[in-house]
Design a protein around this motif. Structure first.
Motif, PDB file in Angstrom:
ATOM      1  N   TYR A 163      36.047  32.877  42.976  1.00 29.81           N
ATOM      2  CA  TYR A 163      36.498  31.531  42.647  1.00 29.81           C
ATOM      3  C   TYR A 163      37.892  31.337  43.234  1.00 29.81           C
ATOM      4  O   TYR A 163      38.756  32.218  43.112  1.00 29.81           O
ATOM      5  CB  TYR A 163      36.541  31.297  41.131  1.00 29.81           C
ATOM      6  N   GLY A 164      38.143  30.178  43.862  1.00 29.17           N
ATOM      7  CA  GLY A 164      39.451  29.886  44.427  1.00 29.17           C
ATOM      8  C   GLY A 164      40.416  29.390  43.369  1.00 29.17           C
ATOM      9  O   GLY A 164      40.108  28.463  42.618  1.00 29.17           O
ATOM     10  N   LEU A 165      41.586  29.993  43.287  1.00 30.42           N
ATOM     11  CA  LEU A 165      42.592  29.621  42.289  1.00 30.42           C
ATOM     12  C   LEU A 165      43.577  28.620  42.880  1.00 30.42           C
ATOM     13  O   LEU A 165      43.347  27.431  42.903  1.00 30.42           O
ATOM     14  CB  LEU A 165      43.305  30.883  41.788  1.00 30.42           C
ATOM     15  N   ASP A 166      44.686  29.098  43.379  1.00 33.75           N
ATOM     16  CA  ASP A 166      45.687  28.258  44.036  1.00 33.75           C
ATOM     17  C   ASP A 166      46.469  29.145  45.002  1.00 33.75           C
ATOM     18  O   ASP A 166      46.353  30.366  44.977  1.00 33.75           O
ATOM     19  CB  ASP A 166      46.626  27.594  43.020  1.00 33.75           C
ATOM     20  N   ASP A 167      47.254  28.518  45.867  1.00 33.34           N
ATOM     21  CA  ASP A 167      48.066  29.283  46.822  1.00 33.34           C
ATOM     22  C   ASP A 167      47.226  30.304  47.589  1.00 33.34           C
ATOM     23  O   ASP A 167      47.670  31.433  47.846  1.00 33.34           O
ATOM     24  CB  ASP A 167      49.226  29.998  46.107  1.00 33.34           C
ATOM     25  N   ASP A 168      46.000  29.896  47.963  1.00 34.17           N
ATOM     26  CA  ASP A 168      45.093  30.750  48.746  1.00 34.17           C
ATOM     27  C   ASP A 168      44.650  32.010  48.008  1.00 34.17           C
ATOM     28  O   ASP A 168      44.159  32.963  48.614  1.00 34.17           O
ATOM     29  CB  ASP A 168      45.733  31.144  50.085  1.00 34.17           C
ATOM     30  N   ARG A 169      44.790  32.030  46.677  1.00 29.88           N
ATOM     31  CA  ARG A 169      44.353  33.186  45.898  1.00 29.88           C
ATOM     32  C   ARG A 169      42.888  33.038  45.487  1.00 29.88           C
ATOM     33  O   ARG A 169      42.423  31.934  45.184  1.00 29.88           O
ATOM     34  CB  ARG A 169      45.212  33.367  44.647  1.00 29.88           C
ATOM     35  N   VAL A 170      42.194  34.159  45.466  1.00 27.41           N
ATOM     36  CA  VAL A 170      40.781  34.184  45.092  1.00 27.41           C
ATOM     37  C   VAL A 170      40.608  35.166  43.934  1.00 27.41           C
ATOM     38  O   VAL A 170      41.083  36.305  43.998  1.00 27.41           O
ATOM     39  CB  VAL A 170      39.900  34.614  46.280  1.00 27.41           C
ATOM     40  N   ALA A 171      39.959  34.695  42.887  1.00 27.09           N
ATOM     41  CA  ALA A 171      39.622  35.570  41.757  1.00 27.09           C
ATOM     42  C   ALA A 171      38.261  36.208  42.012  1.00 27.09           C
ATOM     43  O   ALA A 171      37.321  35.548  42.468  1.00 27.09           O
ATOM     44  CB  ALA A 171      39.583  34.770  40.464  1.00 27.09           C
ATOM     45  N   VAL A 172      38.172  37.496  41.713  1.00 30.88           N
ATOM     46  CA  VAL A 172      36.953  38.267  41.965  1.00 30.88           C
ATOM     47  C   VAL A 172      36.497  38.938  40.675  1.00 30.88           C
ATOM     48  O   VAL A 172      37.327  39.444  39.911  1.00 30.88           O
ATOM     49  CB  VAL A 172      37.204  39.371  43.022  1.00 30.88           C
ATOM     50  N   PHE A 173      35.209  38.919  40.443  1.00 31.47           N
ATOM     51  CA  PHE A 173      34.677  39.845  39.452  1.00 31.47           C
ATOM     52  C   PHE A 173      33.515  40.588  40.093  1.00 31.47           C
ATOM     53  O   PHE A 173      32.855  40.088  41.016  1.00 31.47           O
ATOM     54  CB  PHE A 173      34.258  39.146  38.159  1.00 31.47           C
ATOM     55  N   ALA A 174      33.282  41.787  39.642  1.00 28.16           N
ATOM     56  CA  ALA A 174      32.215  42.619  40.186  1.00 28.16           C
ATOM     57  C   ALA A 174      31.509  43.337  39.046  1.00 28.16           C
ATOM     58  O   ALA A 174      32.135  43.701  38.046  1.00 28.16           O
ATOM     59  CB  ALA A 174      32.795  43.646  41.165  1.00 28.16           C
ATOM     60  N   VAL A 175      30.219  43.516  39.183  1.00 28.66           N
ATOM     61  CA  VAL A 175      29.452  44.248  38.179  1.00 28.66           C
ATOM     62  C   VAL A 175      28.329  44.986  38.894  1.00 28.66           C
ATOM     63  O   VAL A 175      27.715  44.466  39.828  1.00 28.66           O
ATOM     64  CB  VAL A 175      28.894  43.297  37.087  1.00 28.66           C
TER      65      VAL A 175
END
Length: 388
Positions: A206-218
């Protein structure tokens, strides 16, 4: 009346807010040195949404939420396989849903606390005696109520109810979450949930802000023990899953900035012992695959606070809280074990295709009520009914 809450996460913060509202003196401790920055993007709905609305915090929740327009699965080449307009989820729940990063929800609840609440980080409970609790900083604190809101690996639970191994139900998976910065990856996921359509392992973005991307993995893992170096495990386990996954693995931060844990539930015969009780994941972790842990944590805290306000004694209130709240949490746990796990992380191509067809069917007219029934607990009673 004085309460000592161990755990300044979502459930503990919600309880501190509501107890102070009812005139309690509240002390809140957490073993972490400060607020946690790691965590997932979550869909916050159901009982927790009702509770925050009753607490007057729905505007703050909306303000802290992140915009999501689309839910999308992609294959190993980055091609879209399934796309669902997020408005369908909102319609099914009558608009009572917010997509929010878990740290943002904690921050919102922390900012809602009154200045009078004593919040101490880097502190936990060392010992619970008959008339007081002894904290790790040496403080001896008398309390009418002691609450373990300290998660799956609860310190309070171990002190009062026994070791973790007696109550932890491992679901055969490990999970992780982190953020990274990459402008190109950000453009691919901005405004949407993007998940890999893969067997036995999955990454979500998911894209957050300031070109940051949140990741989850399972991923499925037969052995519960956690790796010594989660970053190396992630790079090995999720290799070959496409460009987005490779970018995430390349930019994976140091281990101390990566959340990594088992996917597990807590299943206990009782949550209360006199003036001591457990809430949230400490009492009834439903697991990542159930997707409602934060909502149940807030709602359970609200129900406990209201029963304490309305009952004649603390032991009566905590017993009544468990009686009312246990069926709700148990239903979500059972659904995760019986139905959701295979839907969440398919083990065969046939099950993956079945999930794909299921998501496509959601778009058919008239199925929004069915979707709401799948999302909400079977024993869904309003928070007001559970608290009265």
């Amino acid at each position: 009346m004085r309460a000592l809450i161990c755990g300044a996460g979502i459930a503990g913060l919600a309880l501190a807010n509501r107890l102070h509202h009812h005139g309690w003196e509240v002390h809140l401790v957490d073993h972490a040195p400060g607020p946690r920055s790691q965590g997932y993007m979550i869909d916050f709905f159901g009982p927790g949404f009702e509770a925050l609305t009753a607490m007057g915090l729905q505007p703050q929740l909306r303000e802290s939420a992140s915009p999501v327009n689309e839910f999308r699965y992609i294959d190993g080449r980055g091609r879209k396989t399934v796309s669902v307009d997020y408005a369908l989820f909102s319609k099914a729940l009558d608009g009572e849903i917010a997509s929010i990063m878990r740290p943002a929800l904690e921050r919102m609840l922390r900012q809602s606390l009154a200045d009078e609440i004593d919040l101490r980080h880097h502190t936990t409970i060392d010992r619970i005696d008959d008339d007081k609790a002894v904290l790790s900083d040496g403080t001896a604190l008398e309390a009418d109520l002691i609450v373990g809101a300290d998660g799956v690996h609860s310190r309070v639970r171990s002190l009062v109810f026994g070791g973790e191994r007696d109550y932890l139900r491992y679901l055969g998976m490990h999970t992780s979450a982190f953020t990274f910065t990459d402008p190109e990856a950000f453009e691919q996921v901005r405004g949407r949930f993007v998940l890999t359509e893969t067997l036995n392992r999955q990454m979500g973005f998911y894209g957050l802000d300031d070109d940051r991307v949140a990741v989850f993995a399972v991923h499925r893992a037969p052995d519960p023990p956690l790796p010594g170096d989660p970053r190396e495990t992630l790079r090995h386990t999720y290799a070959g899953m496409g460009d987005l996954a490779e970018r995430a693995l390349t930019h994976c931060p140091p281990p101390d900035q990566v959340y990594y844990d088992q996917v597990a539930q807590i299943d206990m015969p009782r949550w209360c012992d006199g003036r001591v009780t457990l809430i949230g994941d400490a009492a009834h972790a439903v697991s990542l695959v159930a997707g409602q842990g934060a909502s149940l944590g807030v709602a359970g805290a609200y129900v406990l606070a209201e029963r304490l306000h309305r009952s004649s004694s603390v032991p009566e209130a905590v017993t009544d809280y468990e009686r009312r709240w246990r069926p709700v949490a148990t239903d979500v746990q059972m659904a995760a074990r019986d139905r959701v796990t295979e839907w969440f992380l398919p083990t065969s191509s046939a099950k993956l295709l079945l999930r794909r067809w299921g998501f496509r069917a959601i778009r058919l007219p008239g199925l929004d009520r069915l979707l709401a029934g799948l999302l909400l607990p079977k024993n869904h009673r309003t928070v007001a009914e559970l608290s009265a």
